[in-house]
Design an enzyme around this catalytic site. Sequence first.
Site, PDB file in Angstrom:
ATOM      1  N   HIS A 231     -10.498   0.427   0.381  1.00 11.52           N
ATOM      2  CA  HIS A 231     -10.112   1.390   1.412  1.00 11.52           C
ATOM      3  C   HIS A 231     -11.150   1.577   2.517  1.00 11.52           C
ATOM      4  O   HIS A 231     -10.802   1.934   3.628  1.00 11.52           O
ATOM      5  CB  HIS A 231      -9.791   2.743   0.777  1.00 11.52           C
ATOM      6  CG  HIS A 231      -8.351   2.883   0.429  1.00 11.52           C
ATOM      7  ND1 HIS A 231      -7.677   1.913  -0.268  1.00 11.52           N
ATOM      8  CD2 HIS A 231      -7.456   3.853   0.686  1.00 11.52           C
ATOM      9  CE1 HIS A 231      -6.424   2.294  -0.425  1.00 11.52           C
ATOM     10  NE2 HIS A 231      -6.258   3.468   0.145  1.00 11.52           N
TER      11      HIS A 231
ATOM     12  N   HIS B 284       3.024  14.082   1.125  1.00  4.39           N
ATOM     13  CA  HIS B 284       2.402  15.395   0.889  1.00  4.39           C
ATOM     14  C   HIS B 284       3.429  16.482   1.151  1.00  4.39           C
ATOM     15  O   HIS B 284       4.255  16.350   2.061  1.00  4.39           O
ATOM     16  CB  HIS B 284       1.206  15.616   1.822  1.00  4.39           C
ATOM     17  CG  HIS B 284       0.024  14.768   1.480  1.00  4.39           C
ATOM     18  ND1 HIS B 284      -0.747  14.982   0.371  1.00  4.39           N
ATOM     19  CD2 HIS B 284      -0.503  13.684   2.108  1.00  4.39           C
ATOM     20  CE1 HIS B 284      -1.706  14.070   0.317  1.00  4.39           C
ATOM     21  NE2 HIS B 284      -1.578  13.254   1.358  1.00  4.39           N
TER      22      HIS B 284
ATOM     23  N   LEU C 184       2.781   6.573  -4.878  1.00  2.00           N
ATOM     24  CA  LEU C 184       4.007   7.122  -5.481  1.00  2.00           C
ATOM     25  C   LEU C 184       3.740   8.425  -6.223  1.00  2.00           C
ATOM     26  O   LEU C 184       4.664   9.062  -6.719  1.00  2.00           O
ATOM     27  CB  LEU C 184       4.664   6.099  -6.410  1.00  2.00           C
ATOM     28  CG  LEU C 184       5.226   4.861  -5.706  1.00  2.00           C
ATOM     29  CD1 LEU C 184       5.866   3.911  -6.706  1.00  2.00           C
ATOM     30  CD2 LEU C 184       6.230   5.243  -4.626  1.00  2.00           C
TER      31      LEU C 184
ATOM     32  N   ASP D   1       0.904   2.403   3.855  1.00  6.58           N
ATOM     33  CA  ASP D   1       0.070   3.471   3.283  1.00  6.58           C
ATOM     34  C   ASP D   1       0.897   4.750   3.131  1.00  6.58           C
ATOM     35  O   ASP D   1       0.470   5.845   3.505  1.00  6.58           O
ATOM     36  CB  ASP D   1      -1.187   3.733   4.126  1.00  6.58           C
ATOM     37  CG  ASP D   1      -2.143   4.714   3.431  1.00  6.58           C
ATOM     38  OD1 ASP D   1      -1.976   4.966   2.228  1.00  6.58           O
ATOM     39  OD2 ASP D   1      -3.055   5.228   4.109  1.00  6.58           O
TER      40      ASP D   1
ATOM     41  N   HIS E   3       0.843  -1.205   0.000  1.00  5.25           N
ATOM     42  CA  HIS E   3       0.000   0.000   0.000  1.00  5.25           C
ATOM     43  C   HIS E   3       0.874   1.250   0.000  1.00  5.25           C
ATOM     44  O   HIS E   3       1.283   1.735   1.053  1.00  5.25           O
ATOM     45  CB  HIS E   3      -0.923  -0.012   1.221  1.00  5.25           C
ATOM     46  CG  HIS E   3      -2.004   1.025   1.149  1.00  5.25           C
ATOM     47  ND1 HIS E   3      -3.148   0.959   1.889  1.00  5.25           N
ATOM     48  CD2 HIS E   3      -2.108   2.152   0.427  1.00  5.25           C
ATOM     49  CE1 HIS E   3      -3.913   1.999   1.614  1.00  5.25           C
ATOM     50  NE2 HIS E   3      -3.289   2.756   0.726  1.00  5.25           N
TER      51      HIS E   3
HETATM   52  C1  NCD Z   1      -4.273   9.055   0.851  1.00  4.97           C
HETATM   53  C2  NCD Z   1      -3.404   9.863  -0.086  1.00  4.97           C
HETATM   54  O1  NCD Z   1      -2.773  10.827   0.364  1.00  4.97           O
HETATM   55  O2  NCD Z   1      -3.357   9.545  -1.272  1.00  4.97           O
HETATM   56  N1  NCD Z   1      -4.202   9.598   2.161  1.00  4.97           N
HETATM   57  C3  NCD Z   1      -4.339   8.946   3.339  1.00  4.97           C
HETATM   58  O3  NCD Z   1      -4.500   9.617   4.348  1.00  4.97           O
HETATM   59  N2  NCD Z   1      -4.330   7.635   3.426  1.00  4.97           N
HETATM   60  C4  NCD Z   1      -5.641   9.068   0.288  1.00  4.97           C
HETATM   61  C5  NCD Z   1      -6.702   8.496   1.166  1.00  4.97           C
HETATM   62  O4  NCD Z   1      -6.650   7.301   1.473  1.00  4.97           O
HETATM   63  O5  NCD Z   1      -7.624   9.208   1.500  1.00  4.97           O
HETATM   64 ZN    ZN Z   2      -4.294   4.547   0.089  1.00  8.62          ZN
END
Ligand code: NCD
Ligand code: ZN
Length: 435
Positions: free
Chosen positions: A191, A317, A66, A313, A63
């Site tokens: 998800h 950002h 990228l 995950d 998970h």
């Molecule tokens: C995910 C993302 O940033 O792509 N963010 C997260 O908090 N897991 C998107 C998402 O799952 O909402």
């Molecule tokens: Zn995700």
Amino acid sequence: MTERILIKNGRVMDPSANLDERLDILIEDGRVTEVSSDIKPQGDVETLDATGCIVTPGLIDCHVHLRESGRKGEAMETEKVKETIRSGTRAAAKGGFTTVLCEPNTTPPIDSWERVNELQERISSTSFVRTYVKVSMTVGMQGESVTDIEKLSVHPLVKALSEDGNPIVEEKLMYEVCRRAAKNNLPLSCHSEDSSFSLAKRSRKLGFRPREDFHNEPNFIARDILLAEASRAQIHISHVSMRESLEVIRRAKARNRTRVTCEVTPHHLLLDDSFRDPRGLRATVNPPLRSKEDNAALIEALKEGMIDVIASDHAPHREEDKRAGAPGFIGLETTLGLVLTKLVQPGIISLMHAIRMMSTTPSTIFHLKDGSLKKGARADVTIIDTGREWTVDTGGFESLSRNCPFEGWKLRGRSVAVIVGGRIIMRDGELIRCA
Ligand code: NCD
Ligand code: ZN
């Protein structure tokens, strides 16, 4: 030139063979050709000394975000981006992973054969680890029409269907996805979040109302599992975060009508909703950090063997977006250290169990044919120094983003070498080349 590698004196831990022994491993032509005690180096062979380390099947993170969509290609190699295939897979290799599965929520989303091919080009020229793709369930991730699952399922890079943080609201549409996924033997990777942009608009179509506190997770999971059972589709639930969700999954596993598996992240296991980032970054993530009771229930489920996989995950950002509330944490470079330090060392789970959840099991769930060090296996290997102490310092990370909630944590255990397909990608903790 083919590479011959001899890994000497390591403690080989292979969950696929229930093996935990001090052994040497010989790798030739990209495959494991011998696993035995005291193999003598012969001819042209590169020897890796694994004394004091464990040698495991290459770790798999199923998970990962990228961010790069093939079409943007080189335009993404700028300072402003959150991540690229190159930076994200360098982070993966550093973190001990030899394989990642990336999510389709890029701009534009990975929703067609063409997009996958564009991504494949980027992967083959810039990826440091094996990179597979989850494709979206609906065109443009708009929740309206189903992607060409029949065609996509035969692409060698495509390993699952995921609508990422944007679950399909319409039950009929989700059922169609399940039916076609089952027919084409493609796992669903769900998800089960409340984050769908279309949720408010279409909530009447669901049996439950949208909630700002994101507490619909067990409802989504229950619905998706029922639809998967009805169509005999294989379903994997991403980042389970609530105690109630565990109950739903436990019952589904007991019914055994279809293959149901689930994953948990280090942050949902180790952090709760009282967590404040020391750097003042917002601790927003989907699903959100939950209560201490939820943490405890996840830990119990882990011990019990109810949780199949640990995945990061990894959601990069930029700082400005994070300050504005963008959800997600990066995790590729911390997951292994956190698992070893916070779960294995205190005796919550065994080392073998941890390695299984991070290699052999994700491999079988996503039909990868890896996660093993048996003779003949593809030589994806991770070498881990379980005694290495280090402090999480995002300043030195390979990821282009810094949104890691574990900054400053003191950890013990770190990968020192990774081999992908019989090629050394990282040695002595240094990345040396693409996969
Ligand atoms: C995910 C993302 O940033 O792509 N963010 C997260 O908090 N897991 C998107 C998402 O799952 O909402
Ligand atoms: Zn995700």
